[in-house]
Design a protein around this motif. Structure first.
Motif, mmCIF file in Angstrom:
data_model
loop_
_atom_site.group_PDB
_atom_site.id
_atom_site.type_symbol
_atom_site.label_atom_id
_atom_site.label_comp_id
_atom_site.label_asym_id
_atom_site.label_seq_id
_atom_site.Cartn_x
_atom_site.Cartn_y
_atom_site.Cartn_z
ATOM 1 N N GLU A 163 -4.679 -4.279 -3.065
ATOM 2 C CA GLU A 163 -4.845 -2.651 -3.379
ATOM 3 C C GLU A 163 -5.518 -2.236 -1.776
ATOM 4 N N ILE A 164 -4.997 -1.079 -1.266
ATOM 5 C CA ILE A 164 -5.413 0.180 -0.125
ATOM 6 C C ILE A 164 -5.365 0.886 -0.814
ATOM 7 N N LEU A 165 -7.056 1.655 -0.726
ATOM 8 C CA LEU A 165 -7.515 3.015 -0.437
ATOM 9 C C LEU A 165 -7.069 3.586 0.316
ATOM 10 N N CYS A 166 -6.521 4.414 1.321
ATOM 11 C CA CYS A 166 -5.997 5.278 2.138
ATOM 12 C C CYS A 166 -5.738 6.844 1.730
ATOM 13 N N ASP A 167 -5.439 7.566 2.734
ATOM 14 C CA ASP A 167 -5.029 9.167 2.866
ATOM 15 C C ASP A 167 -3.576 9.114 2.990
ATOM 16 N N HIS A 168 -2.754 8.257 3.779
ATOM 17 C CA HIS A 168 -1.376 8.386 3.940
ATOM 18 C C HIS A 168 -1.058 6.595 4.263
ATOM 19 N N LEU A 169 0.191 6.177 4.607
ATOM 20 C CA LEU A 169 0.909 5.067 4.690
ATOM 21 C C LEU A 169 0.795 5.073 6.324
ATOM 22 N N PRO A 170 0.560 3.884 6.680
ATOM 23 C CA PRO A 170 0.180 3.823 7.563
ATOM 24 C C PRO A 170 2.450 3.649 8.304
ATOM 25 N N LYS A 171 2.932 4.056 9.584
ATOM 26 C CA LYS A 171 4.007 4.449 9.822
ATOM 27 C C LYS A 171 4.457 3.121 10.033
ATOM 28 N N TRP A 172 3.553 1.512 10.870
ATOM 29 C CA TRP A 172 3.766 0.931 11.586
ATOM 30 C C TRP A 172 4.859 -0.082 10.114
ATOM 31 N N PHE A 173 3.937 0.545 8.749
ATOM 32 C CA PHE A 173 4.514 -0.084 7.284
ATOM 33 C C PHE A 173 6.759 -0.340 7.453
ATOM 34 N N SER A 174 6.925 0.468 8.012
ATOM 35 C CA SER A 174 7.998 0.580 8.072
ATOM 36 C C SER A 174 8.311 -0.995 8.943
ATOM 37 N N THR A 175 7.788 -1.732 9.835
ATOM 38 C CA THR A 175 8.166 -2.844 10.436
ATOM 39 C C THR A 175 8.328 -4.167 9.387
ATOM 40 N N LEU A 176 7.435 -3.487 8.282
ATOM 41 C CA LEU A 176 7.088 -4.891 7.803
ATOM 42 C C LEU A 176 8.597 -5.602 7.245
ATOM 43 N N ASN A 177 8.545 -7.428 7.284
ATOM 44 C CA ASN A 177 9.366 -7.780 6.823
ATOM 45 C C ASN A 177 9.342 -7.066 4.939
ATOM 46 N N PRO A 178 10.485 -6.655 4.312
ATOM 47 C CA PRO A 178 10.780 -6.270 3.430
ATOM 48 C C PRO A 178 10.843 -7.933 2.069
ATOM 49 N N ARG A 179 11.788 -8.971 2.771
ATOM 50 C CA ARG A 179 11.944 -10.128 2.089
ATOM 51 C C ARG A 179 10.307 -11.005 1.663
ATOM 52 N N GLU A 180 9.170 -10.024 3.046
ATOM 53 C CA GLU A 180 8.203 -11.121 2.765
ATOM 54 C C GLU A 180 7.240 -9.744 2.017
ATOM 55 N N LEU A 181 6.913 -8.510 2.304
ATOM 56 C CA LEU A 181 5.685 -8.058 1.404
ATOM 57 C C LEU A 181 7.123 -6.767 1.109
ATOM 58 N N SER A 182 6.028 -6.494 -0.064
ATOM 59 C CA SER A 182 7.023 -5.034 -0.980
ATOM 60 C C SER A 182 5.490 -3.954 -1.288
ATOM 61 N N TRP A 183 5.367 -2.939 -1.189
ATOM 62 C CA TRP A 183 4.758 -2.333 -2.059
ATOM 63 C C TRP A 183 5.048 -0.917 -2.419
ATOM 64 N N THR A 184 4.104 -0.721 -3.561
ATOM 65 C CA THR A 184 4.219 0.512 -4.155
ATOM 66 C C THR A 184 2.871 1.626 -3.838
ATOM 67 N N ILE A 185 3.643 2.811 -3.576
ATOM 68 C CA ILE A 185 2.194 4.210 -3.396
ATOM 69 C C ILE A 185 1.837 4.623 -4.581
ATOM 70 N N THR A 186 0.603 5.207 -4.886
ATOM 71 C CA THR A 186 -0.356 5.663 -6.604
ATOM 72 C C THR A 186 -0.764 6.625 -5.663
ATOM 73 N N PRO A 187 -0.565 8.094 -6.022
ATOM 74 C CA PRO A 187 -1.895 9.109 -6.006
ATOM 75 C C PRO A 187 -2.423 9.057 -6.369
ATOM 76 N N ALA A 188 -4.338 8.819 -5.638
ATOM 77 C CA ALA A 188 -5.585 8.986 -6.476
ATOM 78 C C ALA A 188 -6.464 9.526 -5.797
ATOM 79 N N GLU A 189 -7.510 9.519 -6.252
ATOM 80 C CA GLU A 189 -8.493 11.415 -6.399
ATOM 81 C C GLU A 189 -8.116 11.642 -4.835
ATOM 82 N N LYS A 190 -8.824 12.692 -4.705
ATOM 83 C CA LYS A 190 -9.418 13.480 -3.439
ATOM 84 C C LYS A 190 -7.832 13.966 -2.757
#
Length: 201
Positions: A163-190
């Motif tokens: 679980e990563i707390l951040c202010d934006h999804l890094p663009k390099w995530f688009s280079t990750l192999n979807p057969r190895e890693l998946s992710w979901t994004i949920t709004p947090a506070e502030k």
């Protein structure tokens, strides 16, 4: 080849975080010429979201320029520049004094990845789950970027979810192999985001 350099009013390379200009240099024959100059100023009174928006607006104006030089680049700014696919360099003095050196190093082997400081990675409630405050990690000093921090952890594959707390999804995530890693994004506070990265079985 185009290289962007952040300079002060006197044209000297400056820390990214004070008022100044982003000057884009291109090599013309045997010398370097300025092809673009963009005013850029940040202050301590700005919120993280305001800093992010100003930075992204500035980056959108850079024409096919993937290399950025400043005297100092830290924390969230380093993460956003890295997330936009830029390579960061440190320099000082007049840009013309170091541009040839940087140009000769651009094709060099990338610097080795820096492991994520263990102080920022915390085990979750269940076995194999972890949490990390990415902003805190990036602001903890050193020349860390989001990619240099997270890729070694992903490559180890010794987790089920992060679980990563951040202010934006890094663009390099688009280079990750979807057969190895998946992710979901949920709004947090502030205005922040929670990115849950899962290891695909």
């Amino acid at each position: 080849m185009k290289i962007a350099v952040f300079v002060d009013e006197q044209g000297m390379t400056a820390p990214l975080g004070q008022p100044g200009y982003v000057k884009v240099y291109t090599r013309d024959g045997g010398g370097w010429q300025t092809c673009l100059q963009i005013p850029f100023a940040l202050s301590a009174s700005l919120t993280l979201n305001e800093i992010r928006q100003r930075t992204l607006t500035m980056l959108a104006d850079l024409p096919q320029c993937r290399h950025f030089v400043a005297r100092e680049i830290h924390g969230a700014l380093l993460a956003w520049l890295d997330g936009m696919g830029l390579t960061m360099w440190q320099g000082s003095g007049q840009p013309e004094d170091f541009l040839d050196n940087i140009a000769s190093r651009i094709a060099a082997v990338p610097a080795p990845v820096t492991p994520l400081p263990q102080a920022f990675i915390v085990p979750g409630a269940e076995k194999g789950t972890f949490r990390v405050d990415l902003l805190a990690a990036l602001q903890g000093g050193g020349s860390h970027t989001s990619k240099r921090l997270l890729m070694p952890f992903f490559e180890q594959r010794n987790f089920t979810s992060l679980e990563i707390l951040c202010d934006h999804l890094p663009k390099w995530f688009s280079t990750l192999n979807p057969r190895e890693l998946s992710w979901t994004i949920t709004p947090a506070e502030k205005g922040l985001l929670t990115v849950n990265v899962r290891l695909v079985p």
